[in-house]
Design a protein around this motif. Structure first.
Motif, short mmCIF file in Angstrom:
data_model
loop_
_atom_site.label_atom_id
_atom_site.label_comp_id
_atom_site.label_asym_id
_atom_site.label_seq_id
_atom_site.Cartn_x
_atom_site.Cartn_y
_atom_site.Cartn_z
N VAL A 204 0.82 -1.20 0.00
CA VAL A 204 0.00 0.00 0.00
C VAL A 204 0.87 1.26 0.00
O VAL A 204 1.96 1.28 0.58
N LYS A 205 0.40 2.28 -0.69
CA LYS A 205 1.12 3.55 -0.72
C LYS A 205 0.94 4.26 0.61
O LYS A 205 -0.15 4.32 1.15
N LEU A 206 2.03 4.81 1.15
CA LEU A 206 2.01 5.44 2.47
C LEU A 206 2.06 6.96 2.35
O LEU A 206 2.47 7.52 1.33
N LYS A 207 1.64 7.63 3.43
CA LYS A 207 1.72 9.08 3.52
C LYS A 207 2.17 9.45 4.93
O LYS A 207 2.08 8.64 5.86
N ASN A 208 2.64 10.66 5.08
CA ASN A 208 3.01 11.14 6.40
C ASN A 208 1.74 11.35 7.22
O ASN A 208 0.82 12.05 6.78
N SER A 209 1.71 10.75 8.39
CA SER A 209 0.51 10.84 9.24
C SER A 209 0.30 12.25 9.81
O SER A 209 -0.79 12.59 10.24
N GLY A 210 1.37 13.05 9.82
CA GLY A 210 1.29 14.35 10.45
C GLY A 210 1.52 14.29 11.94
O GLY A 210 1.48 15.29 12.64
N ILE A 211 1.76 13.06 12.45
CA ILE A 211 2.03 12.86 13.88
C ILE A 211 3.48 12.40 14.01
O ILE A 211 3.85 11.33 13.50
N GLU A 212 4.29 13.20 14.68
CA GLU A 212 5.73 12.97 14.73
C GLU A 212 6.10 11.57 15.22
O GLU A 212 6.95 10.90 14.66
N TRP A 213 5.43 11.13 16.27
CA TRP A 213 5.78 9.85 16.89
C TRP A 213 5.24 8.65 16.11
O TRP A 213 5.61 7.52 16.37
N LEU A 214 4.38 8.90 15.11
CA LEU A 214 3.77 7.79 14.37
C LEU A 214 4.46 7.53 13.05
O LEU A 214 4.70 6.38 12.67
N GLY A 215 4.80 8.58 12.32
CA GLY A 215 5.42 8.38 11.01
C GLY A 215 4.38 8.18 9.93
O GLY A 215 3.36 8.88 9.89
#
Length: 428
Positions: A204-215
């Motif tokens: 699956v294509k990924l994106k930045n979650s916008g949450i620093e600790w999550l990635g």
């Protein structure tokens, strides 16, 4: 074998004829700990001894700057957990200053190692009598008036040495099993953490979650706060005294912590009852299938965020020290059970909880927790995958826990027989 007599104490049984029975208040005294005026994270020689630290559940060490009026204890002093879910339990101290949730027990003319073993029996009776408004605590009068078997000092030493040797071997066995248990639990947690954040599709294509600790998370997933997904409510403002022998089942924080974490199914699980009058008086505390119930207090940081999800349609209430989460939109509740049990949700809660005696969770804390939301069908697929995988691990965990439970029962029986003089120590 020595001649025995009835001790006069039902839970103690027979003891040797030449032994005495003495109330604890005549052979021991206790001092309760106090809260420090100020403590910090900066290391010094004054360690603040909390229950969590002594039971190795809290890695953070607090240091006291002002020790005036505090109770200092030394390594292997006998401590009694006075408040909390484990009130009535005895533990051994380290060098430091005692928290207000504990008391140090000082014996006169008693071999300390013998006293430590005999208190295993005392503990069983003491924990039956804990009381309090929500948070259990020790009944001091009951403790002082419990009877203590009092053999001659030489026999105390013989019994203590015998039990030290036997219990060390038992403890080594338990520690090996607990290490294996810990590895399985870590394996389960790692599986949940990986699947709940990345999904099942490895391509699956990924994106930045916008949450620093999550990635990164799958591109088509959303990130939303719990306040957007759930409405929040409170459980009944009751105590143990409000429980009755029949009525409407009620889940309180104690059952969430110790009996039914993550899932509660009343077709299988048993709960105490409250009066049916609450159906009219407090209908907002009545639960439905798919609702979540969080414990709002915990005695250790690891328990912060403990919850259960309602799996059946049988009417029941949320009880004391609970927060109710009701879905405002369509979700797959089993997915959220795994999500709430993941380290990513847990850590958000743990960073915000507060309290010295207990760690407290508020609705405000829960509302701001951020979650990653796959489409509904994918929630179901992820949940069903984890359910099957975790069931196998849970089966092994249950088996090991049973082994630990059985050896602990044997240890208790051995201690009981030895400290009551019913074992011929010359034959081991």
């Amino acid at each position: 074998m020595k001649n025995l007599k009835n001790s006069g104490i039902e839970w103690l049984g027979e003891i040797p004829e030449h032994w005495e029975m003495v109330k604890i208040k005549y052979i021991a005294n206790y001092k309760k700990g106090k809260n420090p005026k100020k403590y910090s994270d900066i290391p010094n020689e004054n360690i603040y001894l909390t229950m969590e630290f002594l039971r190795k559940k809290h890695k953070k060490i607090l240091y006291i700057e002002d020790t005036s009026d505090l109770i200092k204890v030394s390594e292997n002093d006998i401590l009694l957990l006075w408040d909390g879910a484990n009130a009535g339990e005895f533990v051994l101290a380290q060098d430091g200053y005692l928290a207000s949730t504990m008391a140090v027990i000082n014996f006169k003319d008693i071999e300390k190692k013998y006293a430590k073993h005999f208190l295993v029996l005392i503990e069983q009776e003491l924990r039956k009598q804990t009381n309090g408004m929500g948070i259990p605590h020790v009944n001091g009068d009951f403790f002082e008036n419990l009877f203590f078997a009092y053999p001659p000092l030489k026999e105390q030493e013989q019994i203590a040495n015998f039990l030290d040797e036997k219990c060390e071997k038992i403890q080594n066995f338990i520690e090996k099993k607990e290490k294996l248990l810990s590895l399985l639990q870590e394996q389960k947690q790692a599986l949940i953490n990986e699947t709940i954040t990345k999904g099942l599709d490895k391509n699956v294509k990924l994106k930045n979650s916008g949450i620093e600790w999550l990635g990164e998370i799958p591109e088509h997933w959303e990130v939303r706060k719990l306040k957007m997904l759930f409405s929040f409510g409170n459980g009944l403002n009751i105590t143990k005294a409000d429980f009755i022998s029949f009525g409407i089942p009620c889940i309180s924080y104690g059952e969430i912590h110790s009996k039914y974490p993550c899932r509660l199914d009343l077709s299988v699980h048993k709960l105490p009852f409250v009066s049916e009058t609450y159906l009219n008086d407090k209908p907002q505390s009545l639960l439905s299938k798919g609702d979540f119930v969080f414990a709002d207090t915990s005695e250790d940081i690891e328990g912060s965020g403990n919850f259960t999800c309602i799996q059946s349609n049988i009417p029941l209430f949320a009880g004391y020290h609970t927060i109710i989460l009701r879905p405002k939109t369509q979700i797959y509740s089993l997915y959220f059970s795994f999500l709430f049990d993941s380290i990513f949700v847990r850590n958000q809660i743990r960073e915000k909880v507060w309290g010295v005696k207990v760690f407290s969770i508020t609705k405000s804390i829960l509302k701001e927790v951020q979650c990653f939301i796959p489409p509904l069908k994918e929630q179901e697929q992820i949940a069903n995958f984890l359910d099957k995988k975790c069931e196998k691990i849970d089966s092994l965990i249950t088996k090991i826990k049973k082994q630990i439970e059985l050896i602990k029962e044997y240890k208790t029986t051995l201690i009981n027989e030895a400290v009551c003089g019913r074992i011929n120590l010359n034959k081991g």
